[in-house]
Design an enzyme around this catalytic site. Structure first.
Site, PDB file in Angstrom:
ATOM      1  N   PRO A  13      -0.694   4.316   8.640  1.00  0.00           N
ATOM      2  CA  PRO A  13      -1.812   5.566   9.360  1.00  0.00           C
ATOM      3  C   PRO A  13      -1.350   7.454   9.002  1.00  0.00           C
ATOM      4  CG  PRO A  13      -1.079   4.109  11.455  1.00  0.00           C
ATOM      5  CD  PRO A  13      -0.033   3.627   9.558  1.00  0.00           C
ATOM      6  N   ASN A  14      -2.302   7.873   9.086  1.00  0.00           N
ATOM      7  CA  ASN A  14      -2.375   8.960   8.653  1.00  0.00           C
ATOM      8  C   ASN A  14      -1.002   9.913   7.972  1.00  0.00           C
ATOM      9  OD1 ASN A  14      -3.554   9.801  11.286  1.00  0.00           O
ATOM     10  ND2 ASN A  14      -1.811   8.973  12.447  1.00  0.00           N
ATOM     11  N   ARG A  21      -0.274  17.391   7.629  1.00  0.00           N
ATOM     12  CA  ARG A  21      -0.015  16.738   9.208  1.00  0.00           C
ATOM     13  C   ARG A  21       1.228  17.330   9.567  1.00  0.00           C
ATOM     14  NH1 ARG A  21       1.583  10.673   9.946  1.00  0.00           N
ATOM     15  NH2 ARG A  21       1.692  11.081  12.793  1.00  0.00           N
ATOM     16  N   TYR A  26       6.979  16.749   8.908  1.00  0.00           N
ATOM     17  CA  TYR A  26       7.111  15.595   7.824  1.00  0.00           C
ATOM     18  C   TYR A  26       7.148  16.270   6.692  1.00  0.00           C
ATOM     19  CZ  TYR A  26       5.290  11.957  11.273  1.00  0.00           C
ATOM     20  OH  TYR A  26       5.224  11.856  12.531  1.00  0.00           O
ATOM     21  N   ASN A  78       6.880   2.065   4.932  1.00  0.00           N
ATOM     22  CA  ASN A  78       7.133   3.353   7.040  1.00  0.00           C
ATOM     23  C   ASN A  78       5.071   3.325   6.899  1.00  0.00           C
ATOM     24  OD1 ASN A  78       6.219   5.264   8.618  1.00  0.00           O
ATOM     25  ND2 ASN A  78       6.757   6.594   6.579  1.00  0.00           N
ATOM     26  N   ALA A  81       2.773   5.174  12.829  1.00  0.00           N
ATOM     27  CA  ALA A  81       2.763   4.325  14.279  1.00  0.00           C
ATOM     28  C   ALA A  81       2.721   3.208  14.463  1.00  0.00           C
ATOM     29  CB  ALA A  81       1.702   5.282  14.660  1.00  0.00           C
ATOM     30  N   HIS A  84       5.980   0.935  16.092  1.00  0.00           N
ATOM     31  CA  HIS A  84       6.373   1.119  17.030  1.00  0.00           C
ATOM     32  C   HIS A  84       4.868   0.537  18.086  1.00  0.00           C
ATOM     33  CE1 HIS A  84       8.447   5.118  15.743  1.00  0.00           C
ATOM     34  NE2 HIS A  84       7.127   5.324  15.621  1.00  0.00           N
ATOM     35  N   ASP A  91       4.238  -9.433  12.030  1.00  0.00           N
ATOM     36  CA  ASP A  91       4.511 -10.810  11.303  1.00  0.00           C
ATOM     37  C   ASP A  91       4.221 -11.196   9.948  1.00  0.00           C
ATOM     38  OD1 ASP A  91       5.020 -12.012  13.982  1.00  0.00           O
ATOM     39  OD2 ASP A  91       2.929 -12.434  14.649  1.00  0.00           O
ATOM     40  N   GLU A 102      12.829  -0.446   5.353  1.00  0.00           N
ATOM     41  CA  GLU A 102      11.800   0.177   6.482  1.00  0.00           C
ATOM     42  C   GLU A 102      12.017   2.409   6.346  1.00  0.00           C
ATOM     43  OE1 GLU A 102      12.714  -0.774  10.425  1.00  0.00           O
ATOM     44  OE2 GLU A 102      11.381   1.337  11.265  1.00  0.00           O
ATOM     45  N   HIS A 104      11.579   6.022   7.282  1.00  0.00           N
ATOM     46  CA  HIS A 104      10.029   7.423   8.120  1.00  0.00           C
ATOM     47  C   HIS A 104      10.267   8.921   7.892  1.00  0.00           C
ATOM     48  CE1 HIS A 104       9.271   3.968  10.561  1.00  0.00           C
ATOM     49  NE2 HIS A 104       9.880   4.084  11.178  1.00  0.00           N
ATOM     50  N   LEU A 105       9.282   9.313   7.651  1.00  0.00           N
ATOM     51  CA  LEU A 105      10.815  10.598   6.893  1.00  0.00           C
ATOM     52  C   LEU A 105      10.845  11.764   8.409  1.00  0.00           C
ATOM     53  CD1 LEU A 105       6.362  11.068   6.097  1.00  0.00           C
ATOM     54  CD2 LEU A 105       8.642  12.398   4.769  1.00  0.00           C
ATOM     55  N   ARG A 111      13.854  11.302  18.564  1.00  0.00           N
ATOM     56  CA  ARG A 111      12.172  12.564  19.116  1.00  0.00           C
ATOM     57  C   ARG A 111      11.915  11.765  20.443  1.00  0.00           C
ATOM     58  NH1 ARG A 111       7.758  11.842  14.308  1.00  0.00           N
ATOM     59  NH2 ARG A 111       6.635  12.935  15.817  1.00  0.00           N
ATOM     60  N   ARG A 115       9.354   6.504  20.001  1.00  0.00           N
ATOM     61  CA  ARG A 115       9.188   6.480  18.478  1.00  0.00           C
ATOM     62  C   ARG A 115      10.595   5.084  18.490  1.00  0.00           C
ATOM     63  NH1 ARG A 115       5.376   9.474  16.454  1.00  0.00           N
ATOM     64  NH2 ARG A 115       4.792  11.684  18.133  1.00  0.00           N
TER      65      ARG A 115
HETATM   66  C1  DQA Z   1       6.581   7.821  11.062  1.00  0.00           C
HETATM   67  C2  DQA Z   1       7.170   7.976  12.327  1.00  0.00           C
HETATM   68  C3  DQA Z   1       6.536   7.408  13.574  1.00  0.00           C
HETATM   69  O1  DQA Z   1       6.843   7.651  14.777  1.00  0.00           O
HETATM   70  C4  DQA Z   1       4.920   8.462  13.358  1.00  0.00           C
HETATM   71  O2  DQA Z   1       4.041   7.502  13.670  1.00  0.00           O
HETATM   72  C5  DQA Z   1       4.419   8.648  12.062  1.00  0.00           C
HETATM   73  C6  DQA Z   1       5.045   9.092  10.661  1.00  0.00           C
HETATM   74  C7  DQA Z   1       7.397   9.219  10.267  1.00  0.00           C
HETATM   75  O3  DQA Z   1       7.679   8.814   8.595  1.00  0.00           O
HETATM   76  O4  DQA Z   1       8.676  10.087  10.210  1.00  0.00           O
HETATM   77  O5  DQA Z   1       3.130   8.716  11.741  1.00  0.00           O
HETATM   78  O6  DQA Z   1       6.821   6.278  10.599  1.00  0.00           O
END
Ligand code: DQA
Length: 147
Positions: A13-14, A21, A26, A78, A81, A84, A91, A102, A104-105, A111, A115
């Site tokens: 998401p997002n 954003r 990011y 990735n 959110a 977490h 699952d 996995e 994460h940017l 942080r 997170r």
């Molecule tokens: C994220 C880190 C997460 O905590 C956050 O909710 C994101 C992006 C990252 O790529 O750094 O949406 O996964």
């Protein structure tokens, strides 16, 4: 690309809002930029890269189930959110018999404390955090070396 092993890249998401954003966290690349570079890099590595984004937990679970049934060679995720919070995505990932990376940017460990918990890290082959958009390409390179 016939007979190339498939790697599925999943964005949570997002992440469709990348570019606008919180660019100080990011970066300025859009999700389209990231996906395009991954497909190109995949070609060089002889991997067929498929990308998927959803803002919805259930849609991500459905896509992981499909990937498990199709027998993909690797998954880069990735979960944003949902990293977490989501036992459902964890699952679903457990259905896969391929390596999971996995990504994460941001460096989530620098942080907020919420997170620092990931439902994915302990079932992932590798974790990449803090390299910005480039982390996805590094993850693909690393994954290619595992296959
Ligand atoms: C994220 C880190 C997460 O905590 C956050 O909710 C994101 C992006 C990252 O790529 O750094 O949406 O996964």
């Amino acid at each position: 690309m016939d007979n190339a092993a498939t790697v599925l890249v999943i964005h949570g998401p997002n992440l469709n809002m990348l570019g606008t954003r919180e660019p100080e966290v990011y970066g300025s690349d859009t999700l389209e930029d990231i996906d395009r570079r991954l497909v190109e890099k995949g070609r060089k590595l002889r991997l067929a890269v498929e990308t998927f984004h959803s803002n919805h937990e259930g849609a991500i679970v459905d896509r992981i189930q499909e990937a498990a049934a199709a027998g993909v060679a690797g998954v880069i995720i990735n979960p944003a959110a949902y990293t977490h919070t989501s036992v459902a995505i964890r699952d679903a990932l457990l259905l896969l018999s391929c390596p999971i990376v996995e990504v994460h940017l941001s460096n989530v460990y620098k942080r907020e404390a919420f997170r620092h918990k990931s439902y994915v890290s302990d079932i992932a082959a590798a974790v990449m955090a803090g390299f910005g958009a480039r982390g996805y390409e590094l993850a693909l390179e690393g994954l290619a070396g595992m296959l």
